[in-house]
Enzyme design. Structure first.
Site: not given
Lengths: 344, 344, 344, 344
Positions: D150-152, D155
């Site tokens: 997931g992109c979050n 991060t």
């Protein structure tokens, strides 16, 4: 394997300077060996432009600290008026691509009229080649000094040069209604360019035929036509950072115009002609060297609109400059310039 | 003290409906007694538009659930084609301000041509008054049914009506290059209106003279001139929510045009003429009912540009509707409409 | 009918000054009789803020050109440090609402620590009332000098004051992660506030607990708790002009917190508590004096998040100032402040 | 000279699909030989994404029309749930990089809990490697199926993995306050993603610990710590298209944290550690595969904040996918990924 060319960038702390660094960063045949920024000399580029912090770049210097003896080509991204003084002082054999307005106008009187003062480097002006790559390609290959075009001037010319050359339109009734993102104004600290003032807004500026890029239109269109041609041109500032889009209103046959574009740009690597009746968007060229052109007939017989979109910092300035530099250095014209637009 | 008027709003779940609620919220002589939204009937307005949650508003209903017997005036903010059917079914004495396109065109053939079908309420069309307040004020005061103008149509007419009436410009060479925020497209779920697709972008649409607001230009300008007048008109979508700004290119004397505006709009409460040679910005009318107009001569003799800016949702739609409703109800024309633009 | 009050605005050329003018423009009981802007003295407000051109306003003057003898209340929208000097020199009986930071901190040592210098108007400080209307209402009614709060400071306090007072949360583990539009920075000409630099970007600033509004948090929260309370607070700059939204992370029972808000703000005209489990958006308070608050329990037991949204220029600054001025002048607290948010 | 690899992209009509095409367009060792888009099969990519019109790409097809026999690697940019069905049906020897959520969670019960249904391809799940390149590099090199993060989730992990591994922070008190651009939501047609609704706005969503990327945090952090670790995580939607920035609040020593990052990421080509006490911005990684990390101590002793910024479509999704594909194909890890961020 060939040796990369040594590149200097003068005026690296502005947007066009940063854009040059961005593009050259992945260019396989160029090394940046020197960069100047008078007021930020001594700083690292990462401090001035943190988006470039991953690159291994020379420290910013003053111009007179740079040794040009090993430099193959120098980009000048300096302000108008400053540029001519600096270029006049550089080694006479150094290849130069200038991004300022200083060497665009062949007639010194026109320069004085539009830019408000005498030109201080007329001998350099005499050898300068106008940098609209698609139309000055052979001269650029042989040039020592190339004068990058205005970003608006490039946009309008892509729409009109082939039509004037082919005598397809009424030369006395041309309107260029152009919209531009704010990065064309540079990193200037002025109220209208603040986010709080520009976001959600739009307004025309340099109204009434006062924008300096008109000097380039006058020079180039008149030369093609062999008679004076004066267009109406109004830019509108958009709440956007990059991108120019121009509606060019002409009197002529839309289908003939479309065919003229297909012919004129058939072999151009960066000019895309859209299907007849479609219009481009700034979003679809953003961050790239591509230029999109569309042609549509109006409901009123004998009238047509050409829409041209390009990225002012890339095809309109630093990308154009790199394209010209490739030609001047004997490299493939599209080297380092094939990145696709960034969308969304 | 006078009794406030009872107001109904049909189609309250769209942007123009919400804008009506916003404006009427502080109107001292209007009470909203009924609101419809067919697909959201039974919901509270706070669920549909959370920015209105502090207001005490009626629950959203279906139109056929509304009792119109005590309603003094009804705003219809319904989609085109739906609006004519609904209005034909409402009580014949009910005062109505329609914000759709359904009653703007007096000629049913023009309606059929531009909107692609027969009109289903021609008897209502016959009594409808075109709602451009400044030019139809006396008819609006006496009207039962007022047809709100297109937002682009209003913008262009503010620039051109006084000039055509005063015979100041060449009627065969008028170009309206207009830029508009996206709220004019309503709450429609379409890809080009997504933030990810529109932000940082700009592109013309309805190119080639196909935008439906041209029907209003044709009708109105031809009526004033007493002969057919057909303009060129191209809208460009801006990366902004509110605001329309139009560059109107004409052939005529700019100073005479400026004086004609000063005269035509001298007593208008919402039309501001800028000093000669200045141009307005959408940011300076945002969220208000004010319209700013500027005039500039071009460097080419005999050519002028008029720039008009207004907020499409306010002066271009819901504010105009409220201004007309005030007139129809015998209230001061500017009541509830004097809020200053929101800047920054 | 009562006579309107005479109002002066010092520092009218900044955003908070312009916002005061915007709000007062439709206030039925206030007349603006004097406005100052030192560097723009002699100019009309229409030149400085064209969105206010329809208003009949006094010409901008220097402060020492203003006759305060008939002024009922003076708003000071001057820069920090300047404000204290000016206020010390104004008539001693003049009612003043100050929008700067100069009179927010009761302890001169705290002022010196956070603002980097001695306070030059301690005798004025001694009579200043902290301007968070909902919690200092009775003192404000009686005050001569009211110190408007920081916009971020107001936001955090709406979330935390009722919870600290009701002993509902762990005082040693509070994090305020706040996002703010750029207008809070004023009309300052700095690179990070340029559209080209901020649009499409977001970044935290004043990191590590260095933002000056922490001084207000420390002062107020410690006073309520009767012991030192120090929160963590980080603001992030948003690519938006108006609006503050804060996620406030606390350790406590979310349902008890929700009930405490319902109780604390039950009679407040401008504070809206959202249904339990919902969060507000800056878009839904934009341009208005309303503040939206939501409460949610986390999946981790015993933890809750409060989200507060308000418009920094209105409820966070000029709207708050007007609310306080209404109280000081014996006018209805909500007069001129009931405009609904502007959406979209 | 080596032969370029043949690449297929399934789900090419979404943003991550388009981003893969953008990146691969200048990749010297990859050729796109097939692209699918079920509902747009038969169309050219130029119709779906006009910014890619200059590329010579295969016509969009349905998946079952694609011949995978010559495909070296297949990117799946399909929606969750669809992806697992498609991948289960592809040739068993085909190398696959999946960008969906379907193969991220090793525990089928966790998948069922967060994604609301049974997993239909558990045998593929069993061989899937989690795609966070910097921490799974050796497994990815050997993998047949890599599950993009997931992109979050990426991060947050860049901020926390080295700190948990080095036992530098309190595992029971971690807050990730993350802000994200809207392209992470894909090309979904939903009201909150309209320009008119999002521009100038910001609001938290998936509040209370309900965002599905929490499942990845739980899985990965608990595995590193050897005990359950559950963080608080709230995303806020920004009025921006690209970019994620997260403030990660931890209890621990900031200088030790800074040193841990320097050590952990010393040899990473795409992770940049900022000077101590500085914070990154989304604008400085936009359009690139770079990730910027900053560390700051809070004024409160023992507390630190880590700020991480990356481009959700590049490093958070398609860039990560290409990085992993390079490893799986034996190519240099950074090939095609070195373009500098686009600023302004």
């Amino acid at each position: 394997m060939a040796t990369p060319k040594n590149i200097a960038i003068l005026g690296a702390s502005g947007y066009t300077g940063a854009e040059l660094v961005r593009l050259i960063a992945t260019h396989p045949m160029m090394n940046i060996v020197a960069m100047s920024a008078e007021r930020k000399a001594g700083q690292e580029m990462a401090e001035v432009f943190p988006h470039l912090r991953h690159l291994d770049l020379p420290t910013l210097a003053k111009i007179d600290q740079i040794d040009f003896s090993d430099v193959d080509l120098c980009f000048c991204a300096l302000p108008h008026a400053t540029s001519q003084k600096v270029i006049a002082s550089l080694p006479k054999a150094l290849k130069i691509v200038d991004l300022s307005a200083d060497f665009r106008l062949r007639d010194p009187e026109e320069y004085a009229k539009w830019y408000g003062g005498q030109h201080d480097a007329l001998e350099c002006q005499a050898e300068a080649v106008y940098g609209l790559t698609e139309f000055y390609r052979s001269q650029i290959k042989a040039a020592r000094l190339v004068a990058g075009t205005g970003c608006n001037a490039a946009t309008g010319q892509y729409a009109l040069r082939p039509l004037i050359a082919a005598e397809l339109i009424d030369l006395d009734d041309i309107i260029i209604d152009l919209k531009t993102g704010v990065s064309g104004a540079g990193r200037a600290l002025k109220e209208p360019f603040l986010h709080a003032e520009l976001s959600e807004g739009a307004f025309p500026y340099a109204i009434g035929g006062t924008h300096r890029h008109l000097a380039e239109f006058d020079q180039e269109f008149s030369a093609i036509a062999g008679r004076p041609v004066k267009v109406q041109f109004t830019p509108t500032l958009l709440p956007a950072n990059r991108g120019i889009i121009a509606n060019v209103y002409v009197k002529g046959d839309a289908e003939a115009i479309f065919k003229a574009f297909q012919k004129a740009y058939a072999d151009e690597p960066f000019i895309e002609i859209l299907p007849y009746g479609q219009a481009p968007s700034t979003r679809h060229v953003r961050g790239s060297n591509y230029c999109h052109i569309g042609v549509t007939a109006d409901r009123l017989s004998g009238r047509a609109m050409i829409v041209v979109a390009l990225d002012n910092l890339t095809k309109g300035s630093s990308g154009q400059a790199l394209q010209n530099a490739n030609l001047m250095l004997g490299l493939p014209e599209d080297m380092g310039l094939l990145s696709a637009p960034v969308f969304p």
